[in-house]
Every structure is written in structure tokens, then in C-alpha cells.
Design an enzyme around this catalytic site. Structure first.
Site, PDB file in Angstrom:
ATOM      1  CG  ASP A  93     -38.569  -9.995 -40.999  1.00  0.00           C
ATOM      2  OD1 ASP A  93     -39.583  -9.299 -41.131  1.00  0.00           O
ATOM      3  OD2 ASP A  93     -38.598 -11.214 -40.722  1.00  0.00           O
ATOM      4  CG  ASP A 135     -33.275 -16.587 -44.958  1.00  0.00           C
ATOM      5  OD1 ASP A 135     -34.341 -16.317 -45.552  1.00  0.00           O
ATOM      6  OD2 ASP A 135     -33.242 -17.193 -43.874  1.00  0.00           O
ATOM      7  N   GLY A 136     -33.473 -17.853 -47.805  1.00  0.00           N
ATOM      8  CA  GLY A 136     -33.740 -19.139 -48.452  1.00  0.00           C
ATOM      9  C   GLY A 136     -33.447 -19.077 -49.943  1.00  0.00           C
ATOM     10  NE  ARG A 174     -39.895 -16.481 -40.218  1.00  0.00           N
ATOM     11  CZ  ARG A 174     -40.713 -17.452 -39.854  1.00  0.00           C
ATOM     12  NH1 ARG A 174     -42.014 -17.246 -39.864  1.00  0.00           N
ATOM     13  NH2 ARG A 174     -40.243 -18.627 -39.508  1.00  0.00           N
ATOM     14  CB  ALA A 200     -51.961  -3.831 -44.367  1.00  0.00           C
ATOM     15  N   GLY A 211     -41.547 -14.331 -49.400  1.00  0.00           N
ATOM     16  CA  GLY A 211     -42.690 -13.471 -49.085  1.00  0.00           C
ATOM     17  C   GLY A 211     -42.663 -12.167 -49.874  1.00  0.00           C
ATOM     18  NE  ARG A 227     -43.008 -18.286 -47.369  1.00  0.00           N
ATOM     19  CZ  ARG A 227     -42.107 -17.352 -47.086  1.00  0.00           C
ATOM     20  NH1 ARG A 227     -40.821 -17.583 -47.243  1.00  0.00           N
ATOM     21  NH2 ARG A 227     -42.505 -16.165 -46.644  1.00  0.00           N
ATOM     22  CD  GLU A 276     -43.670 -12.312 -38.244  1.00  0.00           C
ATOM     23  OE1 GLU A 276     -43.017 -11.852 -39.185  1.00  0.00           O
ATOM     24  OE2 GLU A 276     -44.674 -13.019 -38.391  1.00  0.00           O
ATOM     25  CB  THR A 299     -35.167  -9.949 -45.915  1.00  0.00           C
ATOM     26  OG1 THR A 299     -35.449  -9.613 -44.557  1.00  0.00           O
ATOM     27  CG2 THR A 299     -33.801  -9.413 -46.224  1.00  0.00           C
TER      28      THR A 299
HETATM   29  P1  ATP Z   1     -38.475 -14.578 -46.938  1.00  0.00           P
HETATM   30  O1  ATP Z   1     -37.662 -13.436 -46.476  1.00  0.00           O
HETATM   31  O2  ATP Z   1     -39.798 -14.166 -47.415  1.00  0.00           O
HETATM   32  O3  ATP Z   1     -38.511 -15.716 -45.975  1.00  0.00           O
HETATM   33  P2  ATP Z   1     -36.909 -16.414 -48.455  1.00  0.00           P
HETATM   34  O4  ATP Z   1     -36.166 -16.282 -49.729  1.00  0.00           O
HETATM   35  O5  ATP Z   1     -36.090 -16.747 -47.263  1.00  0.00           O
HETATM   36  O6  ATP Z   1     -37.725 -15.086 -48.269  1.00  0.00           O
HETATM   37  P3  ATP Z   1     -38.099 -19.050 -48.465  1.00  0.00           P
HETATM   38  O7  ATP Z   1     -39.527 -19.437 -48.644  1.00  0.00           O
HETATM   39  O8  ATP Z   1     -37.408 -19.487 -47.243  1.00  0.00           O
HETATM   40  O9  ATP Z   1     -38.080 -17.471 -48.624  1.00  0.00           O
HETATM   41  O10 ATP Z   1     -37.269 -19.587 -49.717  1.00  0.00           O
HETATM   42  C1  ATP Z   1     -37.584 -19.209 -51.047  1.00  0.00           C
HETATM   43  C2  ATP Z   1     -37.137 -20.276 -52.020  1.00  0.00           C
HETATM   44  O11 ATP Z   1     -35.769 -20.630 -51.774  1.00  0.00           O
HETATM   45  C3  ATP Z   1     -37.951 -21.546 -51.910  1.00  0.00           C
HETATM   46  O12 ATP Z   1     -38.293 -21.978 -53.213  1.00  0.00           O
HETATM   47  C4  ATP Z   1     -37.034 -22.515 -51.217  1.00  0.00           C
HETATM   48  O13 ATP Z   1     -37.227 -23.832 -51.635  1.00  0.00           O
HETATM   49  C5  ATP Z   1     -35.649 -22.048 -51.601  1.00  0.00           C
HETATM   50  N1  ATP Z   1     -34.745 -22.366 -50.490  1.00  0.00           N
HETATM   51  C6  ATP Z   1     -34.952 -22.082 -49.190  1.00  0.00           C
HETATM   52  N2  ATP Z   1     -33.946 -22.554 -48.417  1.00  0.00           N
HETATM   53  C7  ATP Z   1     -33.093 -23.158 -49.248  1.00  0.00           C
HETATM   54  C8  ATP Z   1     -31.839 -23.870 -49.075  1.00  0.00           C
HETATM   55  N3  ATP Z   1     -31.288 -24.035 -47.868  1.00  0.00           N
HETATM   56  N4  ATP Z   1     -31.241 -24.368 -50.171  1.00  0.00           N
HETATM   57  C9  ATP Z   1     -31.794 -24.205 -51.381  1.00  0.00           C
HETATM   58  N5  ATP Z   1     -32.950 -23.562 -51.630  1.00  0.00           N
HETATM   59  C10 ATP Z   1     -33.599 -23.047 -50.585  1.00  0.00           C
HETATM   60 MG    MG Z   2     -36.410 -16.323 -45.179  1.00  0.00          MG
END
Ligand code: ATP
Ligand code: MG
Length: 438
Positions: free
Chosen positions: A215, A185-186, A260, A362, A95, A159, A311, A213
Site C-alpha cells: 500500500d 508496520d506490524g 486499506r 493477482a 502479506g 500473521r 479497498e 507494504t
Molecule cells: P502488511 O503490510 O501485509 O499488513 P504487516 O507487517 O503489517 O504487513 P501484520 O500481519 O500486521 O503484517 O504483522 C506481521 C507480524 O508482526 C505478525 O507476526 C504480528 O504478530 C507482528 N506484529 C504485528 N503488530 C505487532 C505489534 N504491535 N507488536 C509486535 N508485533 C506485531
Molecule cells: Mg500492516
């Protein structure tokens, strides 16, 4: 003289003068509970250490070498890479968050100007751009000159999962030897997989994470970039809700904020704005009856009430949802809309004027404020130093004001939450005056 010399400071120098013994029970018990309920009270026997590096302790004659200690962030005299042979790449994922463009800009300027790296490439739309064969942007100092004045990310974000082998193929094809991933984290989990894939193939590619992040849920570090900007913007919405509520008959201002799984934005925005009567966060469960009862009392006593809800709060009160976003994150039920409905129905015996504010996007899309801009610059510099030193699967951040390098595996193993027994939540309770449990 002695007191101005940090190394000469002793335990005795730090003792605080006391007027006498403490014999009076605090009235804060009503807010914070008694000791058995273990809401935060300071333990007099505990102490905050003066020394925060092993070197400082050693100078004092204390051998603390066995204590767990972080790898310090910052420039190394000897590098792993010859910068003139480095092609770096940047991706931004997940995000939006204030400061993304600041990080991109600072990475480019530091890599090109300070280290003299060959090239910096920007892959578009997060990990997708590393997998779909699209041409990366060539990020020159000229190109990034003004981007920090804008919110969002010039690289775009996405994503959804991608194949690590394909992504590594792309890096190899573009001769990339240092990849900077900016995300939550992702994204960091993805970075770990990329580093593992590179290692499996014996490729010396540094994968360095800059945690993002909104959050503030990344563990071990003081805070994530953009967080302060986000809660400052959130506080403006609370202020608006307060103005609306206090000008209406039985006015209720209801504000839904991001968060979240962690209620940091709601907690901090509450402390900025004051005037909030109830702050609801994912870490602290509440009941609908408790909230309705509390709001009813507030209306009777002060004529208005302001409720701030993160949220992710109160998800147990909503029908369970199984929907997920493309990255596999569970979609949350809309607690804001639900509370608007429940407050309207539950207090229908009163003349009410309820205003519901959801500043959502926003908050994410504003440019970083000065504080976050500084942090973004320093994070980017720390990330560059880490990459040039040859660290990989590593994340940078500031911890207790110092920049550190930490293994991504550590950062993704847990997440940061508001401690319902900690001093941040205590400050919120003191500010709102809401009951310990609703
Ligand atoms: P946000 O704080 O906005 O959620 P985020 O980095 O956690 O940020 P995600 O959409 O969860 O956002 O993940 C971003 C990218 O990381 C995506 O392309 C997703 O496929 C990849 N990703 C998420 N989880 C994993 C995982 N467990 N292993 C490998 N890649 C991942
Ligand atoms: Mg995340």
C-alpha cells in the site's frame, strides 16, 4: 563552468525566466477549488533546497548542524561486527508483495559475497518460524540463485503474534547476531520489541527492518518496494475495465484495488491508465448519492464510466465490522461488492452493463519489475551495511533518492497517506475530472 559546479550554484542561478506578471485566474479552480479550500497550489515564495546533506550545506558556509537530519545509509569504514563471525537471519512477515524474493536474494549475496559472513539462515513463515522450534533454511548463494524471478517469498510468511522472549531464545540458540525483518508496520513493531528484548538481556543482536507494504503506507521514505510493480499490474485491470465499459451500452467498469488505509495504488494506477472517471480512496470521503449522480452524468455524456475504488475507501458507508485478522488488523467491509450492488440498484432505470474486476491477489503475487528489483537490491545492501555498522531497531529506505537509516520507532509512529490537499491527489483530480467532493 560555474553552472556545472554544484557547490558554486547560487540562488540567482536557479531563478526561472518569466514572461511577465500573472493576472489571469486559472480555469483549474473548477477542478481544484479556490485558494481558500487549500487544494494544492504552489507557493511562489517556497523553494526546493539544492543541498540535501549537512555536508553540502557546510561546504557552502551554512551551518545547518542543528537541523534535523537523517543518518545516511551505506557502508562504514569501521564496522561493529567482524563479518566472519556473523550469522545473519532473515524473516518475511505479513502479506505478499512483489520483490520479497529479490530482497532475500540480495541480502544473502551481499552478506556472503561482499562481507563474507559465516552463515545466513532463513526462518520460515515469519515470526512464527522464530517461535515454533522449526529448523531454519540455510540460505546459500546457490539456493537463492533464481528466486528473484518468482513472486511470493521462498521463506513463507504469517500473521499472528509471537512471544519476543522465545524468538530471542531461538536467535541465541542459532548464534544469530544480525536479524533482517522484511515486513510492514506490524512486522516493524515486532522488530522493535525484539530489539528491546535483546537490549534488555544485553545481547548485541542487530535488528534491521526492510519495510514492505504494497500500500506504500510506510512514512518518511519515497516509496516501498513492490509498489511500482503493484500499480503497473493494477493499471492493466483498469485498462480491461475501460475496454469493457466503453464497448457496452451504458458500460460501467468497476475496479477494486488494494489500499486499506492509503490510496496510493489507486491514485498511481489511475494516472498510469488514464480513462478513469472516479477514483475513490480511504483518505477522501464520498457519498453514495454523489457517486451515483456523477456516474449517471458520465453515462449521459460519454456513454460509459470507469470507477476505481481502493479497498479501504467508503468504509463509513458499510455496516461496521469488528472482525480482525490473526495480527489484530481490523477486517474491512467489501466496498467493491457493495458499490456493484448500489450502482446496479441506483441506476436500475437505465439499461446498464456493469463489469466488476477485483484483481486482488493477482497484484500481490507477481514478480518485481526492473525498477523494484533495483530498489530491492539496494535496500538489501543498505540493510546489510546498517547491520554490519552495528545499528539496531533501524529501518532502511530511500528518501528523496538517498538511502537513509531511520529509527523503527519513527517509522511506526505514523503512516503515509495520500494528502487530499497535495499534488498527487491534484493530479488524480485533473486526470479523472471528478468533482472535488462527491
Ligand atoms: P502488511 O503490510 O501485509 O499488513 P504487516 O507487517 O503489517 O504487513 P501484520 O500481519 O500486521 O503484517 O504483522 C506481521 C507480524 O508482526 C505478525 O507476526 C504480528 O504478530 C507482528 N506484529 C504485528 N503488530 C505487532 C505489534 N504491535 N507488536 C509486535 N508485533 C506485531
Ligand atoms: Mg500492516
Amino acid at each position: 563552468m560555474r553552472l556545472s559546479d554544484l557547490q558554486a550554484i547560487t540562488h540567482e542561478d536557479l531563478l526561472i525566466t518569466r514572461l511577465g506578471p500573472r493576472t489571469v485566474e486559472t480555469p483549474l479552480q473548477e477542478l481544484l477549488g479556490n485558494r481558500q479550500e487549500s487544494v494544492h497550489y504552489v507557493t511562489e515564495t517556497d523553494r526546493v533546497l539544492v543541498d540535501d546533506t549537512l555536508g553540502m550545506a557546510k561546504n557552502r558556509g551554512v551551518d545547518a548542524a542543528d537541523l534535523p537530519a537523517f543518518n545516511p545509509g551505506g557502508p562504514r569504514r569501521q564496522l561493529f561486527f567482524d563479518p566472519s563471525e556473523v550469522t545473519a537471519a532473515i524473516v518475511t512477515c505479513g502479506g505478499l508483495c512483489p520483490g520479497l524474493n529479490n530482497v532475500i536474494r540480495a541480502l544473502v549475496l551481499h552478506l556472503r559475497h561482499a562481507y563474507g559472513c559465516r552463515d545466513v539462515l532463513g526462518f520460515r513463515n515469519g515470526y512464527q518460524g522464530l517461535a515454533d522450534g522449526s529448523e531454519p533454511l540455510r540460505l546459500t548463494p546457490d539456493l537463492v540463485r533464481d528466486i528473484h524471478t518468482r513472486g511470493g517469498t521462498i521463506l513463507g510468511t504469517s500473521r499472528g503474534s509471537q512471544d519476543p522472549a522465545t524468538m530471542i531464545d531461538t536467535l541465541v540458540a542459532h548464534k544469530v547476531n544480525a536479524l533482517f525483518v522484511v515486513g510492514g508496520d506490524g512486522t516493524l513493531r515486532g522488530a522493535q520489541m525484539l530489539a528491546a528484548e535483546a537490549a534488555r538481556r544485553g545481547l548485541p543482536i542487530a535488528v534491521v527492518g526492510v519495510p514492505k507494504t504494497i500500500d506504500n503506507d510506510i512514512p518518511w521514505i519515497d516509496h516501498s518496494f513492490g509498489f511500482q510493480t503493484a500499480y503497473a499490474r493494477a493499471a492493466e485491470s483498469i485498462q480491461a475495465a475501460h475496454t469493457e465499459a466503453s464497448s457496452g451500452v451504458n458500460g460501467i467498469g468497476l475496479v477494486k484495488l488494494m489500499g486499506r488505509h492509503s490510496g496510493f495504488i489507486a491514485a498511481h494506477a489511475t494516472l498510469v491508465a488514464q480513462g478513469v472517471d472516479f477514483t475513490l480512496i480511504p483518505e477522501v470521503p464520498f457519498t453514495l448519492d454523489g457517486l451515483l449522480d456523477g456516474v449517471r452524468k458520465k453515462l449521459a455524456n460519454q456513454g460509459h464510466a470507469v470507477v476505481v475504488v481502493a479497498e479501504g475507501a467508503g468504509q463509513d458507508l458499510l455496516p461496521p465490522s469488528t472482525a480482525t485478522d490473526p495480527s489484530g488488523n481490523r477486517k474491512l467491509g467489501d466496498i467493491g461488492a457493495f458499490l456493484r450492488e448500489q450502482l446496479t440498484e441506483g441506476l436500475s432505470d437505465l439499461p446498464l452493463s456493469l463489469r466488476y474486476i477485483d484483481p486482488g491477489y493477482a497484484i500481490r503475487s507477481v514478480p518485481a519489475n526492473a525498477f523494484d528489483a533495483v530498489y530491492c537490491t539496494r535496500l538489501a545492501q543498505a540493510a546489510t551495511h546498517a547491520a554490519m555498522a552495528g545499528f539496531t531497531s533501524v529501518m532502511v529506505g530511500s528518501r528523496r533518492g538517498r538511502f537513509i537509516n531511520l529509527p523503527i520507532a519513527l517509522a511506526t509512529a505514523t503512516s503515509n497517506h495520500v494528502d487530499p490537499h497535495g499534488d498527487l491527489w491534484m493530479a488524480v483530480l485533473e486526470t479523472t475530472g471528478q468533482p472535488l467532493s462527491l
